[in-house]
Design an enzyme around this catalytic site. Sequence first.
Site, short mmCIF file in Angstrom:
data_model
loop_
_atom_site.label_atom_id
_atom_site.label_comp_id
_atom_site.label_asym_id
_atom_site.label_seq_id
_atom_site.Cartn_x
_atom_site.Cartn_y
_atom_site.Cartn_z
N HIS A 1 12.46 76.46 20.12
CA HIS A 1 13.27 76.50 21.34
C HIS A 1 12.40 76.59 22.59
O HIS A 1 11.22 76.92 22.51
CB HIS A 1 14.23 77.69 21.27
N ASP B 1 10.02 79.91 21.46
CA ASP B 1 9.59 80.15 20.08
C ASP B 1 9.32 78.79 19.45
O ASP B 1 9.32 77.77 20.14
CB ASP B 1 10.60 81.01 19.31
N SER C 1 21.67 75.43 18.94
CA SER C 1 20.99 76.54 19.61
C SER C 1 20.49 76.20 21.01
O SER C 1 20.19 77.11 21.78
CB SER C 1 19.81 77.02 18.77
#
Length: 370
Positions: free
Chosen positions: A333, A330, A41
């Site tokens: 991340h 978040d 990610s």
Amino acid sequence: MEEITRRTISSYFFFFLFLAGKTTGKFSHDNVTALFIFGDSFLDAGNNNYINTTTLDQANFPPYGQTFFGSPTGRFSDGRLISDFIAEYANLPLIPPFLEPRNSQKKLYGVNFASAGAGALVETFQGSVISLRTQLDHYKKVEKLWRRNFGKEESKKRISRAVYLISIGTNDYSSHFLTNQSLSISMSQHVDIVIGNLTTFLHEIYKIGGRKFGFLNVPDLGCFPALRILNSKNDSCLRDASRLAKMHNKALSNLLFKMHRQVKGFKFSLFDMNKSLRLRMQHPSKFGFKEGEEACCGIGKWRGVFSCGGKRIVKKYKLCENPNDYIFWDSLHLTQNTYNQFAKLIWNGGHLSDSLVVGPYNVNKLFQIP
Ligand SMILES: *[C@@H]1O[C@H](CO)[C@@H](O)[C@H](O)[C@H]1NC(C)=O
Ligand SMILES: *[C@@H]1O[C@H](CO)[C@@H](O)[C@H](O)[C@H]1NC(C)=O
Ligand SMILES: *[C@@H]1O[C@H](CO)[C@@H](O)[C@H](O)[C@H]1NC(C)=O
Ligand SMILES: *[C@@H]1O[C@H](CO)[C@@H](O)[C@H](O)[C@H]1NC(C)=O
Ligand SMILES: *[C@@H]1O[C@H](CO)[C@@H](O)[C@H](O)[C@H]1NC(C)=O
Ligand SMILES: *[C@@H]1O[C@H](CO)[C@@H](O)[C@H](O)[C@H]1NC(C)=O
């Protein structure tokens, strides 16, 4: 990075300055480049929008993307990722996700294969993500497309001139804590298998013709808000997660320097993401941030609950006013502002002693090598 490795890196810098002097001019007339992106990610630009998975591994809803794109793209951030900035610095267009339909022309500047949640192990979040092995299969399809498009010789040249940017490992380690499954083998055995699978992957890319690799190491996972809240005992980082990350980073650095010595033409740039992130978390204001520990989007202590956007298990979330003030977007991340600072280091770093977080090459240099 370990002291010894750092010294090894600085000795490589002289080597790299030497190379720079020798090669400029030789390739300035022939500068077609491309960027291939693999991993998780930190680099996924939207592949997971197209697979059958859950919102745990997707970011295609607001407020993801709000700062730069204005709407969600599937990137796990408020805006661009490291790979987006690197593409810009290399004068390339935004590199499209492999699974995005109808863009085979765009795929001639490179392709993004990364998938949020993916690891070097097939078992990591199996069924919900595109593993590194499947990402390699996708790359092989693109290589075929290139051969058809450019012809065998030209395609080969472009494959070897391209840069391969890779972020992998984080999920192989964090998944055990996030799903509350204890390791069935020792930590060092686990790290060995992850590094072993990564080694196989690198040799496969090399066999096809890839030569220039850009790596992010694994950040101090236990200090991420999502893992920190799992430490019920006290406020410190989750020790075992950080320990695994540290062991991985040491093994990764060893692997890359070994391949550099033993595999002909193998060149790499290793970015110490852990160190760069730690520095910012410890001194946020020095780097223009106001908040170094709490995430911008989420809920709970440090906004460590992974609820940003309200489409996952927990529906409630809070959103900060200005993501640029935050290091974490978040609970797992980082913000575009953080990624932008990292991308600049990856691109240019290595010239100043206080930015010795990337080496032996920086990615700008990797692109320039013929
Ligand atoms: C490639 O080189 C040409 C001629 O030197 C230059 O005009 C062009 O902008 C360069 N392209 C890239 C992508 O750097
Ligand atoms: C998606 O996955 C779910 C759960 O694994 C499954 O029940 C469903 O049939 C899948 N849908 C498609 C379109 O493959
Ligand atoms: C995790 O698993 C352990 C034992 O396997 C259990 O005691 C604990 O309550 C679990 N924690 C969570 C958050 O589910
Ligand atoms: C990863 O390593 C394990 C153990 O060596 C092996 O069984 C597995 O096939 C490897 N997976 C990949 C994707 O290379
Ligand atoms: C917090 O817990 C960790 C173990 O998870 C322990 O090593 C550490 O000493 C504790 N710190 C404090 C301040 O109690
Ligand atoms: C990250 O860097 C810090 C400071 O340089 C170091 O103490 C820590 O062990 C590193 N952790 C990892 C996961 O590499």
